[in-house]
Design an enzyme around this catalytic site. Structure first.
Site, PDB file in Angstrom:
ATOM      1  N   ARG A 244       0.825  -1.210   0.000  1.00 16.14           N
ATOM      2  CA  ARG A 244       0.000   0.000   0.000  1.00 16.14           C
ATOM      3  C   ARG A 244       0.859   1.260   0.000  1.00 16.14           C
ATOM      4  NH1 ARG A 244      -4.981  -2.387   3.739  1.00 16.14           N
ATOM      5  NH2 ARG A 244      -5.961  -3.385   1.932  1.00 16.14           N
ATOM      6  N   HIS A 339      -5.361  22.004 -19.144  1.00 15.63           N
ATOM      7  CA  HIS A 339      -5.057  21.842 -20.570  1.00 15.63           C
ATOM      8  C   HIS A 339      -6.252  22.190 -21.470  1.00 15.63           C
ATOM      9  CE1 HIS A 339      -1.452  19.756 -19.227  1.00 15.63           C
ATOM     10  NE2 HIS A 339      -1.031  19.643 -20.478  1.00 15.63           N
ATOM     11  N   GLU A 364      -5.575  -3.100  -4.851  1.00 15.13           N
ATOM     12  CA  GLU A 364      -4.836  -3.128  -3.567  1.00 15.13           C
ATOM     13  C   GLU A 364      -5.724  -2.595  -2.446  1.00 15.13           C
ATOM     14  OE1 GLU A 364      -1.050  -3.445  -3.066  1.00 15.13           O
ATOM     15  OE2 GLU A 364      -0.660  -4.049  -5.136  1.00 15.13           O
TER      16      GLU A 364
HETATM   17  C1  LIG Z   1      -6.462  -3.602 -13.521  1.00 16.10           C
HETATM   18  C2  LIG Z   1      -6.664  -4.431 -12.272  1.00 16.10           C
HETATM   19  C3  LIG Z   1      -5.619  -5.183 -11.774  1.00 16.10           C
HETATM   20  C4  LIG Z   1      -5.819  -6.021 -10.674  1.00 16.10           C
HETATM   21  N1  LIG Z   1      -4.805  -6.839 -10.262  1.00 16.10           N
HETATM   22  C5  LIG Z   1      -5.069  -7.793  -9.333  1.00 16.10           C
HETATM   23  C6  LIG Z   1      -4.097  -8.814  -9.025  1.00 16.10           C
HETATM   24  O1  LIG Z   1      -2.991  -8.830  -9.568  1.00 16.10           O
HETATM   25  N2  LIG Z   1      -4.425  -9.761  -8.123  1.00 16.10           N
HETATM   26  C7  LIG Z   1      -5.640  -9.799  -7.491  1.00 16.10           C
HETATM   27  O2  LIG Z   1      -5.860 -10.698  -6.691  1.00 16.10           O
HETATM   28  N3  LIG Z   1      -6.573  -8.837  -7.755  1.00 16.10           N
HETATM   29  C8  LIG Z   1      -6.339  -7.862  -8.666  1.00 16.10           C
HETATM   30  N4  LIG Z   1      -7.285  -6.912  -8.971  1.00 16.10           N
HETATM   31  C9  LIG Z   1      -8.574  -6.964  -8.290  1.00 16.10           C
HETATM   32  C10 LIG Z   1      -8.810  -5.798  -7.337  1.00 16.10           C
HETATM   33  O3  LIG Z   1      -7.984  -5.925  -6.212  1.00 16.10           O
HETATM   34  C11 LIG Z   1     -10.319  -5.788  -7.011  1.00 16.10           C
HETATM   35  O4  LIG Z   1     -10.988  -5.374  -8.196  1.00 16.10           O
HETATM   36  C12 LIG Z   1     -10.645  -4.879  -5.854  1.00 16.10           C
HETATM   37  O5  LIG Z   1     -10.144  -5.401  -4.648  1.00 16.10           O
HETATM   38  C13 LIG Z   1     -12.144  -4.663  -5.691  1.00 16.10           C
HETATM   39  O6  LIG Z   1     -12.867  -5.863  -5.740  1.00 16.10           O
HETATM   40  P1  LIG Z   1     -14.106  -5.989  -6.734  1.00 16.10           P
HETATM   41  O7  LIG Z   1     -13.676  -5.558  -8.085  1.00 16.10           O
HETATM   42  O8  LIG Z   1     -14.673  -7.347  -6.591  1.00 16.10           O
HETATM   43  O9  LIG Z   1     -15.164  -4.914  -6.209  1.00 16.10           O
HETATM   44  P2  LIG Z   1     -16.235  -5.142  -5.063  1.00 16.10           P
HETATM   45  O10 LIG Z   1     -15.603  -5.736  -3.872  1.00 16.10           O
HETATM   46  O11 LIG Z   1     -17.426  -5.813  -5.644  1.00 16.10           O
HETATM   47  O12 LIG Z   1     -16.607  -3.632  -4.709  1.00 16.10           O
HETATM   48  C14 LIG Z   1     -17.512  -2.834  -5.481  1.00 16.10           C
HETATM   49  C15 LIG Z   1     -17.708  -1.510  -4.738  1.00 16.10           C
HETATM   50  O13 LIG Z   1     -18.297  -1.756  -3.454  1.00 16.10           O
HETATM   51  C16 LIG Z   1     -17.466  -1.192  -2.440  1.00 16.10           C
HETATM   52  N5  LIG Z   1     -17.481  -2.049  -1.248  1.00 16.10           N
HETATM   53  C17 LIG Z   1     -17.272  -3.382  -1.179  1.00 16.10           C
HETATM   54  N6  LIG Z   1     -17.331  -3.799   0.095  1.00 16.10           N
HETATM   55  C18 LIG Z   1     -17.549  -2.688   0.857  1.00 16.10           C
HETATM   56  C19 LIG Z   1     -17.687  -2.443   2.257  1.00 16.10           C
HETATM   57  N7  LIG Z   1     -17.572  -3.424   3.158  1.00 16.10           N
HETATM   58  N8  LIG Z   1     -17.915  -1.187   2.666  1.00 16.10           N
HETATM   59  C20 LIG Z   1     -18.000  -0.180   1.780  1.00 16.10           C
HETATM   60  N9  LIG Z   1     -17.871  -0.334   0.447  1.00 16.10           N
HETATM   61  C21 LIG Z   1     -17.654  -1.578   0.000  1.00 16.10           C
HETATM   62  C22 LIG Z   1     -16.075  -1.112  -3.068  1.00 16.10           C
HETATM   63  O14 LIG Z   1     -15.275  -0.125  -2.436  1.00 16.10           O
HETATM   64  C23 LIG Z   1     -16.409  -0.748  -4.501  1.00 16.10           C
HETATM   65  O15 LIG Z   1     -16.639   0.620  -4.572  1.00 16.10           O
HETATM   66  C24 LIG Z   1      -7.087  -6.038 -10.031  1.00 16.10           C
HETATM   67  C25 LIG Z   1      -8.133  -5.246 -10.519  1.00 16.10           C
HETATM   68  C26 LIG Z   1      -7.945  -4.459 -11.635  1.00 16.10           C
HETATM   69  C27 LIG Z   1      -9.114  -3.656 -12.158  1.00 16.10           C
END
Ligand SMILES: Cc1cc2nc3c(=O)[nH]c(=O)nc-3n(C[C@H](O)[C@H](O)[C@H](O)COP(=O)(O)OP(=O)(O)OC[C@H]3O[C@@H](n4cnc5c(N)ncnc54)[C@H](O)[C@@H]3O)c2cc1C
Length: 383
Positions: A244, A339, A364
């Site tokens: 982080r 810009h 992350e």
């Molecule tokens: C380009 C990219 C690279 C990545 N690389 C990796 C990788 O190398 N390895 C890996 O393991 N993962 C990776 N990820 C995954 C990334 O870590 C997840 O997308 C992220 O942790 C969010 O999970 P999610 O997409 O399932 O969203 P969700 O968990 O479904 O969340 C959706 C929304 O709800 C909110 N939310 C969820 N729970 C709560 C709560 N308890 N309280 C308040 N708000 C909440 C979130 O903040 C978000 O706004 C990557 C993602 C991307 C887009």
């Protein structure tokens, strides 16, 4: 903690020159070709960028966290996709093995991660488990001296290219929480490991993600990180603070680059007979961005120093990730505004950065998850 200021200055100077002379001139090419040019990848390996945080005894540069964030701030001054290719080797890919791995695992994998000979990926997220990572469903069932993995991992950075994966899987079906999760080292050519097509992303072209699918994938039991079931989630959490802070430092670097781009444009472009930089409302945008980037730099350095001194910085690392990821979003937005129409046109770097930085608020640990972590820790501390 900075061990030798002179040596660090030299390293930062070298990296700064590499960023200015080699990476920035290739940013458009990176985006157009959607790939890190092979000659630059080779140069990154030669410079030791794959082993920034890996101890010297394993062939890395062995940087302290304060040193690492200073380097990450320099690297942040160019397209984040360049950093993405060596990010995992410095993060969970190597740190998990270094902190909790067996001596054999360290000897077998870490030196080759440090040189970039092996590229690593971290597989935690799944289609139904993102922020709630501890609810993951990928299973690992013991069968003799192997485990059989089944499940799908989503959005895995470097997934299309990785040689070695750190995979979080549930070994105890009776434990639906973090305690049932084990971390495995899975080599990329293991039968039963399949890679989905590369995802089409909003930004950070040149950095690739894809699904990683495990279908009856047999992994030797000796590949459990640390050799013990149920420790995987703890291993991931141990390296999280470092990750982080590293990402926060990259956000600071990008913000500083965007301030430079905005200032240069505001000085050069004239409207109403004077340069944009003389209009006070434009000055306000420049000043806000400069101030926020400085605040980010200061807090990341403070947290990194404290971590080097042995302090538990979980809350501070989340504070940094929360502030810096949001901050660079605001800075990128102002950079486009300064810009004007040019900021919306892809010929200008700010248009690309505007899309690139959106990811920092999501991976992350999302902004909301950082808020949850900070507040939870605050409440815990007083109760
Ligand atoms: C380009 C990219 C690279 C990545 N690389 C990796 C990788 O190398 N390895 C890996 O393991 N993962 C990776 N990820 C995954 C990334 O870590 C997840 O997308 C992220 O942790 C969010 O999970 P999610 O997409 O399932 O969203 P969700 O968990 O479904 O969340 C959706 C929304 O709800 C909110 N939310 C969820 N729970 C709560 C709560 N308890 N309280 C308040 N708000 C909440 C979130 O903040 C978000 O706004 C990557 C993602 C991307 C887009």
């Amino acid at each position: 903690m900075i061990r030798d200021p002179e040596v660090l200055d030299q390293l930062i100077d070298t990296i700064s020159r590499f960023v200015r002379e080699r990476l920035i001139p290739n940013e458009a090419r990176l985006a157009e070709e959607d790939a890190v040019p092979p000659e630059l990848l080779e140069e990154m390996k030669q410079m030791g960028l794959f082993g920034l945080s890996i101890p010297e005894e394993y062939g890395g540069l062995g940087l302290t966290l304060e040193e690492e964030v200073l380097v990450a701030m320099e690297i942040g001054k160019t397209s984040p996709a360049f950093r993405s290719i060596f990010g995992t080797n410095n993060g969970i890919g190597a740190q998990g093995i270094l902190i909790d791995g067996t001596p054999e695992q360290k000897t077998k994998y870490v030196p080759r991660l440090a040189t970039g000979e092996l590229l690593s990926s971290f597989c935690l997220t799944e289609p139904d488990s993102g922020s709630d990572a501890a609810s993951l469903r990928t299973t690992a069932v013991r069968d003799g001296d192997h485990y059989v993995l089944n499940g799908t991992k989503r959005f895995i950075t470097n997934g299309p290219h990785a040689d070695v994966f750190t995979v979080m899987a549930r070994t105890d079906p009776g434990n639906k929480g973090a305690g049932g999760i084990t971390a495995f080292i899975v080599e990329g050519d293991t039968p039963g490991l399949k890679r989905g097509p590369a995802d089409k992303k909003m930004g950070q072209k040149g950095a690739h993600t894809c699904d990683i699918i495990f279908e009856d994938c047999r992994v030797p039991a000796e590949n459990i990180i640390g050799g013990k079931e149920g420790q995987g989630f703890k291993t991931a959490m141990k390296v999280l603070d470092r990750g982080r802070l590293h990402i926060s430092a990259v956000c600071v670097g990008v913000a500083e680059r965007l301030v430079e781009e905005s200032l240069a444009y505001a000085i050069e472009r004239k409207q109403f007979g004077v340069s944009l930089a003389e209009h006070q409302l434009v000055q306000a945008m420049l000043a806000d961005s400069k101030t926020e980037a400085y605040a980010g730099r200061t807090m990341v350095l403070d947290a990194a120093r404290r971590k080097d001194e042995g302090e538990n910085v979980s809350t501070l690392a989340s504070c940094c990730k929360l502030f810096c990821a949001e901050m660079v979003g605001r800075v990128a937005d102002r950079a486009v505004q300064v810009h004007g129409g040019a900021g919306y046109i892809s010929e200008y770097a700010v248009e690309r950065f505007y899309r690139d930085v959106r990811l920092f608020r999501i991976y992350e640990g999302t902004t909301q998850i950082q808020q949850v972590v900070i507040a939870r820790n605050m409440v815990r501390e007083v109760s």
